[in-house]
Design an enzyme around this catalytic site. Sequence first.
Site, short mmCIF file in Angstrom:
data_model
loop_
_atom_site.label_atom_id
_atom_site.label_comp_id
_atom_site.label_asym_id
_atom_site.label_seq_id
_atom_site.Cartn_x
_atom_site.Cartn_y
_atom_site.Cartn_z
N HIS A 137 -4.54 1.52 7.70
CA HIS A 137 -3.17 2.03 7.78
C HIS A 137 -2.99 3.21 6.81
O HIS A 137 -2.41 4.24 7.16
CB HIS A 137 -2.20 0.88 7.46
CG HIS A 137 -0.75 1.24 7.37
ND1 HIS A 137 0.22 0.70 8.20
CD2 HIS A 137 -0.08 2.06 6.52
CE1 HIS A 137 1.40 1.20 7.86
NE2 HIS A 137 1.26 2.03 6.84
N GLU A 138 -3.50 3.04 5.58
CA GLU A 138 -3.34 4.10 4.57
C GLU A 138 -4.21 5.32 4.87
O GLU A 138 -3.77 6.46 4.69
CB GLU A 138 -3.67 3.56 3.16
CG GLU A 138 -2.89 2.32 2.70
CD GLU A 138 -1.39 2.46 2.85
OE1 GLU A 138 -0.88 3.59 2.94
OE2 GLU A 138 -0.71 1.43 2.89
N CYS A 198 5.84 -0.13 7.58
CA CYS A 198 5.51 1.07 6.82
C CYS A 198 6.73 1.47 6.00
O CYS A 198 7.85 1.49 6.53
CB CYS A 198 5.13 2.20 7.78
SG CYS A 198 4.66 3.73 6.93
N LEU A 199 6.50 1.78 4.73
CA LEU A 199 7.61 2.18 3.87
C LEU A 199 8.27 3.46 4.35
O LEU A 199 9.42 3.74 3.98
CB LEU A 199 7.13 2.33 2.42
CG LEU A 199 6.63 1.03 1.76
CD1 LEU A 199 6.05 1.32 0.38
CD2 LEU A 199 7.75 0.01 1.68
N HIS A 201 -2.58 7.52 7.24
CA HIS A 201 -1.58 8.41 6.61
C HIS A 201 -2.23 9.70 6.12
O HIS A 201 -1.63 10.78 6.22
CB HIS A 201 -0.92 7.73 5.41
CG HIS A 201 0.25 6.84 5.75
ND1 HIS A 201 1.39 7.30 6.38
CD2 HIS A 201 0.46 5.53 5.50
CE1 HIS A 201 2.26 6.29 6.50
NE2 HIS A 201 1.72 5.21 5.98
N GLN A 217 3.22 9.91 1.34
CA GLN A 217 4.51 9.22 1.47
C GLN A 217 5.47 9.57 0.32
O GLN A 217 6.66 9.30 0.41
CB GLN A 217 4.31 7.70 1.54
CG GLN A 217 3.60 7.27 2.82
CD GLN A 217 3.41 5.77 2.89
OE1 GLN A 217 2.45 5.25 2.36
NE2 GLN A 217 4.34 5.07 3.51
N GLY A 229 0.84 -1.20 0.00
CA GLY A 229 0.00 0.00 0.00
C GLY A 229 0.87 1.24 0.00
O GLY A 229 2.06 1.18 0.33
#
Length: 176
Positions: free
Chosen positions: A136-137, A94-95, A140, A51, A46
């Site tokens: 999660h997204e 998480c990236l 963000h 990000q 994702g």
Amino acid sequence: MSIKPLIILPDPVLRQVSKPVERVDADLRKLADDMLETMYDAPGIGLAAIQIGEPRRLLVIDLAKEGEEPQPHVFINPEVLESSDQRSVYEEGCLSIPDYYAEVERPASVRVKYLDRDGKLQEIQAEGLMATCLQHEIDHLNGVLFIDHISKLKRDMVVRKFKKLAKDKVPGKMVG
Ligand code: GNR
Ligand code: NI
């Protein structure tokens, strides 16, 4: 299409609240394609626009396993309509927080409304990993990170480590 650099903790950009997308046009679809390419390259399952430094309410998800057909999903202006009382625990990463993983408890299923890449209103009843990843997204988009859902002790440890890593990377900061 192009791969964009990822914004990494503790960059304050990650704490911005993203703005609703006003128009689903060619420019927006280009951004979605760049996000998918960046996510596949990482690789991740994702990615939220913030990000890659774009404070717009847009996220992409692909849960297909390696070797399977890609299943790119684009979610524009997503809103959680309903969350289950039942919870589930997943080990999240998480990236924007590379190589750190922790268990997070969230609603096991969520109903989400969103616009697709054609600007069409859609609804999804998500379960399992899709439910976790969507939450999660969407976090963000609101400047929230998965470490905000773990203990303060663990969070402080991670933030300190990433602050130190960022400092060590600044050119001109020599030892001694
Ligand atoms: O690649 C990712 N894996 C992942 C695993 C468990 C729960 C959430 C995620 S999302 C993450 C990519 C990412 O940072 N998205 O914002
Ligand atoms: Ni993330």
